[in-house]
Design a protein around this motif. Structure first.
Motif, PDB file in Angstrom:
ATOM      1  N   THR A 117      -8.437 -11.349  -8.140  1.00 45.59           N
ATOM      2  CA  THR A 117      -8.632 -10.128  -8.919  1.00 45.59           C
ATOM      3  C   THR A 117      -8.022  -8.986  -8.119  1.00 45.59           C
ATOM      4  OG1 THR A 117     -10.652 -10.982  -9.924  1.00 45.59           O
ATOM      5  CG2 THR A 117     -10.291  -8.602 -10.021  1.00 45.59           C
ATOM      6  N   ILE A 118      -6.998  -8.360  -8.705  1.00 42.84           N
ATOM      7  CA  ILE A 118      -6.178  -7.393  -7.963  1.00 42.84           C
ATOM      8  C   ILE A 118      -6.312  -6.011  -8.604  1.00 42.84           C
ATOM      9  CG2 ILE A 118      -3.834  -6.817  -7.224  1.00 42.84           C
ATOM     10  CD1 ILE A 118      -3.158  -9.799  -7.360  1.00 42.84           C
ATOM     11  N   PRO A 119      -6.832  -5.013  -7.889  1.00 44.11           N
ATOM     12  CA  PRO A 119      -6.882  -3.649  -8.426  1.00 44.11           C
ATOM     13  C   PRO A 119      -5.474  -3.094  -8.632  1.00 44.11           C
ATOM     14  CG  PRO A 119      -8.364  -3.902  -6.540  1.00 44.11           C
ATOM     15  CD  PRO A 119      -7.476  -5.109  -6.552  1.00 44.11           C
ATOM     16  N   ALA A 120      -5.302  -2.345  -9.707  1.00 44.18           N
ATOM     17  CA  ALA A 120      -4.008  -1.709  -9.985  1.00 44.18           C
ATOM     18  C   ALA A 120      -4.240  -0.408 -10.742  1.00 44.18           C
ATOM     19  CB  ALA A 120      -3.111  -2.648 -10.803  1.00 44.18           C
ATOM     20  N   ALA A 121      -3.439   0.594 -10.407  1.00 45.13           N
ATOM     21  CA  ALA A 121      -3.477   1.887 -11.109  1.00 45.13           C
ATOM     22  C   ALA A 121      -2.356   1.904 -12.134  1.00 45.13           C
ATOM     23  CB  ALA A 121      -3.317   3.032 -10.113  1.00 45.13           C
ATOM     24  N   PHE A 122      -2.705   2.106 -13.392  1.00 44.44           N
ATOM     25  CA  PHE A 122      -1.740   2.034 -14.488  1.00 44.44           C
ATOM     26  C   PHE A 122      -1.305   3.436 -14.933  1.00 44.44           C
ATOM     27  CE2 PHE A 122      -3.814  -2.028 -14.601  1.00 44.44           C
ATOM     28  CZ  PHE A 122      -2.885  -2.918 -15.116  1.00 44.44           C
ATOM     29  N   GLY A 123      -0.057   3.552 -15.339  1.00 45.56           N
ATOM     30  CA  GLY A 123       0.456   4.781 -15.930  1.00 45.56           C
ATOM     31  C   GLY A 123       0.718   5.877 -14.906  1.00 45.56           C
ATOM     32  N   GLY A 124       1.159   7.031 -15.417  1.00 49.90           N
ATOM     33  CA  GLY A 124       1.458   8.167 -14.550  1.00 49.90           C
ATOM     34  C   GLY A 124       2.522   7.819 -13.518  1.00 49.90           C
ATOM     35  N   GLU A 125       2.386   8.388 -12.320  1.00 47.25           N
ATOM     36  CA  GLU A 125       3.365   8.123 -11.268  1.00 47.25           C
ATOM     37  C   GLU A 125       3.355   6.648 -10.856  1.00 47.25           C
ATOM     38  OE1 GLU A 125       2.673  10.703  -8.011  1.00 47.25           O
ATOM     39  OE2 GLU A 125       3.294  12.523  -9.083  1.00 47.25           O
ATOM     40  N   ASN A 126       2.209   5.992 -11.027  1.00 47.77           N
ATOM     41  CA  ASN A 126       2.118   4.582 -10.628  1.00 47.77           C
ATOM     42  C   ASN A 126       2.648   3.616 -11.684  1.00 47.77           C
ATOM     43  OD1 ASN A 126       0.880   4.755  -7.983  1.00 47.77           O
ATOM     44  ND2 ASN A 126      -0.919   5.572  -9.051  1.00 47.77           N
ATOM     45  N   VAL A 186      -7.906   0.640 -11.771  1.00 50.48           N
ATOM     46  CA  VAL A 186      -8.570   1.618 -10.905  1.00 50.48           C
ATOM     47  C   VAL A 186      -7.797   2.930 -11.008  1.00 50.48           C
ATOM     48  CG1 VAL A 186      -9.457  -0.125  -9.297  1.00 50.48           C
ATOM     49  CG2 VAL A 186      -7.225   0.920  -8.873  1.00 50.48           C
ATOM     50  N   SER A 187      -8.366   3.991 -10.446  1.00 51.49           N
ATOM     51  CA  SER A 187      -7.738   5.311 -10.514  1.00 51.49           C
ATOM     52  C   SER A 187      -6.628   5.444  -9.458  1.00 51.49           C
ATOM     53  CB  SER A 187      -8.787   6.398 -10.277  1.00 51.49           C
ATOM     54  OG  SER A 187      -9.254   6.316  -8.943  1.00 51.49           O
ATOM     55  N   ASP A 188      -5.833   6.500  -9.625  1.00 52.50           N
ATOM     56  CA  ASP A 188      -4.780   6.777  -8.632  1.00 52.50           C
ATOM     57  C   ASP A 188      -5.368   6.982  -7.245  1.00 52.50           C
ATOM     58  OD1 ASP A 188      -3.103   6.644 -10.790  1.00 52.50           O
ATOM     59  OD2 ASP A 188      -2.647   8.792 -10.853  1.00 52.50           O
ATOM     60  N   SER A 189      -6.490   7.714  -7.161  1.00 52.74           N
ATOM     61  CA  SER A 189      -7.085   7.970  -5.848  1.00 52.74           C
ATOM     62  C   SER A 189      -7.642   6.688  -5.229  1.00 52.74           C
ATOM     63  CB  SER A 189      -8.189   9.025  -5.964  1.00 52.74           C
ATOM     64  OG  SER A 189      -9.206   8.600  -6.848  1.00 52.74           O
ATOM     65  N   GLU A 190      -8.180   5.818  -6.073  1.00 54.09           N
ATOM     66  CA  GLU A 190      -8.701   4.547  -5.536  1.00 54.09           C
ATOM     67  C   GLU A 190      -7.572   3.681  -4.993  1.00 54.09           C
ATOM     68  OE1 GLU A 190     -12.543   3.132  -7.972  1.00 54.09           O
ATOM     69  OE2 GLU A 190     -10.874   3.760  -9.266  1.00 54.09           O
ATOM     70  N   ILE A 191      -6.447   3.631  -5.684  1.00 50.03           N
ATOM     71  CA  ILE A 191      -5.369   2.775  -5.194  1.00 50.03           C
ATOM     72  C   ILE A 191      -4.793   3.359  -3.900  1.00 50.03           C
ATOM     73  CG2 ILE A 191      -3.206   3.659  -6.216  1.00 50.03           C
ATOM     74  CD1 ILE A 191      -4.468   0.042  -6.411  1.00 50.03           C
ATOM     75  N   ALA A 192      -4.791   4.688  -3.787  1.00 53.62           N
ATOM     76  CA  ALA A 192      -4.318   5.302  -2.540  1.00 53.62           C
ATOM     77  C   ALA A 192      -5.243   4.937  -1.389  1.00 53.62           C
ATOM     78  CB  ALA A 192      -4.241   6.818  -2.715  1.00 53.62           C
ATOM     79  N   ALA A 193      -6.557   4.914  -1.643  1.00 54.01           N
ATOM     80  CA  ALA A 193      -7.505   4.541  -0.586  1.00 54.01           C
ATOM     81  C   ALA A 193      -7.366   3.064  -0.226  1.00 54.01           C
ATOM     82  CB  ALA A 193      -8.925   4.850  -1.049  1.00 54.01           C
ATOM     83  N   LEU A 194      -7.186   2.215  -1.236  1.00 55.27           N
ATOM     84  CA  LEU A 194      -7.040   0.774  -0.974  1.00 55.27           C
ATOM     85  C   LEU A 194      -5.773   0.475  -0.177  1.00 55.27           C
ATOM     86  CD1 LEU A 194      -8.134  -0.602  -4.465  1.00 55.27           C
ATOM     87  CD2 LEU A 194      -9.399  -0.801  -2.321  1.00 55.27           C
ATOM     88  N   ALA A 195      -4.762   1.317  -0.338  1.00 57.16           N
ATOM     89  CA  ALA A 195      -3.509   1.103   0.390  1.00 57.16           C
ATOM     90  C   ALA A 195      -3.678   1.298   1.888  1.00 57.16           C
ATOM     91  CB  ALA A 195      -2.430   2.043  -0.146  1.00 57.16           C
ATOM     92  N   ARG A 196      -4.774   1.941   2.286  1.00 58.36           N
ATOM     93  CA  ARG A 196      -4.997   2.173   3.725  1.00 58.36           C
ATOM     94  C   ARG A 196      -5.702   0.997   4.394  1.00 58.36           C
ATOM     95  NH1 ARG A 196      -5.664   7.549   1.638  1.00 58.36           N
ATOM     96  NH2 ARG A 196      -7.909   7.316   1.367  1.00 58.36           N
ATOM     97  N   HIS A 197      -6.096  -0.025   3.617  1.00 58.58           N
ATOM     98  CA  HIS A 197      -6.730  -1.203   4.220  1.00 58.58           C
ATOM     99  C   HIS A 197      -5.720  -1.940   5.099  1.00 58.58           C
ATOM    100  CE1 HIS A 197     -10.308  -1.715   1.199  1.00 58.58           C
ATOM    101  NE2 HIS A 197     -10.158  -0.468   1.600  1.00 58.58           N
ATOM    102  N   GLU A 198      -6.136  -2.261   6.320  1.00 59.11           N
ATOM    103  CA  GLU A 198      -5.202  -2.865   7.273  1.00 59.11           C
ATOM    104  C   GLU A 198      -4.789  -4.280   6.879  1.00 59.11           C
ATOM    105  OE1 GLU A 198      -6.803  -2.651  11.159  1.00 59.11           O
ATOM    106  OE2 GLU A 198      -6.611  -0.460  11.317  1.00 59.11           O
ATOM    107  N   ASP A 199      -5.628  -4.980   6.076  1.00 56.73           N
ATOM    108  CA  ASP A 199      -5.279  -6.371   5.748  1.00 56.73           C
ATOM    109  C   ASP A 199      -4.154  -6.480   4.722  1.00 56.73           C
ATOM    110  OD1 ASP A 199      -6.501  -5.675   3.368  1.00 56.73           O
ATOM    111  OD2 ASP A 199      -8.243  -6.994   3.636  1.00 56.73           O
ATOM    112  N   GLY A 200      -3.794  -5.362   4.100  1.00 53.94           N
ATOM    113  CA  GLY A 200      -2.699  -5.381   3.136  1.00 53.94           C
ATOM    114  C   GLY A 200      -3.049  -6.055   1.822  1.00 53.94           C
ATOM    115  N   LEU A 201      -4.309  -6.380   1.609  1.00 52.19           N
ATOM    116  CA  LEU A 201      -4.700  -7.042   0.366  1.00 52.19           C
ATOM    117  C   LEU A 201      -5.085  -6.052  -0.724  1.00 52.19           C
ATOM    118  CD1 LEU A 201      -6.739 -10.087   1.750  1.00 52.19           C
ATOM    119  CD2 LEU A 201      -4.364 -10.025   0.950  1.00 52.19           C
ATOM    120  N   GLY A 202      -5.180  -4.775  -0.379  1.00 54.81           N
ATOM    121  CA  GLY A 202      -5.381  -3.752  -1.397  1.00 54.81           C
ATOM    122  C   GLY A 202      -6.636  -3.936  -2.225  1.00 54.81           C
TER     123      GLY A 202
END
Length: 248
Positions: free
Chosen positions: A100-109, A224-240
């Motif tokens: 199950t993979i979080p993703a931000a849809f639409g907008g800049e993403n 997920v929201s744009d802000s959530e995907i930005a936060a998930l991108a900071r996870h060191e494991d790269g699994l988002g």
């Protein structure tokens, strides 16, 4: 081709120590299912001398040890299995793992989401729901290390590629065409339409498991929201924020 009855498995040489079994020239659902079934059978019961099995959308590559088996012997054994699969129209084997993979849809993403929704004659929200509700599988890994081809989306998503290349989409871009999804592991040019972005990195050489996805894995996207995907991108494991379930 789109007729199940026209599946015609063929064997082709691939270098000095490999052969390619191909079910069709185009990625029709029946041929993709047949390739998945054959790959699963070969993994469970590999012919003598096979040292590598690499499934693709409608084909399976087998690399062999010439000191143990001969190309003609291996080709006949694999073609016999493929003919049986093609004649029975077998469904793909059930997945043993689900991501199950979080993703931000639409907008800049996902700058092409609204365009895709218009082509489908539905709202962007309905398009997101169709993607997230679809029973998706990793059909093949290729083009770049760890990069998945995921499908199949519902039939109306059989959208052509863009007439012009987008010069660059970011790592994690979720792009669509021909009922399939590609999730880029690195910035790339593409002719597919970007509808979302994940923080999942499909290839990190320093990670314990550099390429975590496998052909046959089930995939679900969770919006997920744009802000959530930005936060998930900071996870060191790269699994988002992706979650893995073992199903069997």
């Amino acid at each position: 081709m789109g007729d199940d009855d026209s599946l015609t498995p063929e064997i082709h040489p691939a270098g000095p120590d490999a052969l390619l079994l191909r079910f069709a020239l185009t990625p029709c659902p029946a041929a993709m299912a047949a390739a998945q079934v054959l790959a699963a059978q070969l993994e469970r019961d590999p012919p003598e001398g096979v040292v590598e099995i690499a499934p693709a959308l409608v084909s399976v590559l087998l690399r062999f040890d010439p000191a143990i088996t001969q190309r003609a012997t291996l080709a006949q054994a694999v073609l016999t299995r493929a003919d049986a699969i093609a004649s029975r129209h077998m469904a793909p084997p059930p997945p043993t793992r689900r991501w199950t993979i979080p993703a931000a849809f639409g907008g800049e993403n996902g700058p092409h989401l609204e365009q895709v929704a218009r082509k489908l004659s539905i709202t962007p929200a309905a398009a997101i729901a169709q993607v997230c509700d679809s029973e998706l599988r990793v059909l093949a890994i290729g083009f770049a290390p760890g990069q998945p081809y995921i499908g199949l989306l519902p039939e109306p998503w059989d959208l052509p590629r863009l007439s012009d290349l987008t010069p660059s989409v970011p790592a994690g871009a979720v792009v669509v065409a021909v009922r399939q999804i590609v999730m880029f592991g690195a910035p790339s040019a593409t002719g597919w339409r970007q509808i979302a972005r994940s923080a999942f990195r499909t290839f990190l050489p320093e990670r314990a498991e550099p390429m975590p996805l496998r052909p046959g894995d089930a995939i679900r996207y969770a919006p997920v929201s744009d802000s959530e995907i930005a936060a998930l991108a900071r996870h060191e494991d790269g699994l988002g924020g992706a979650k893995l379930e073992v199903l069997a």
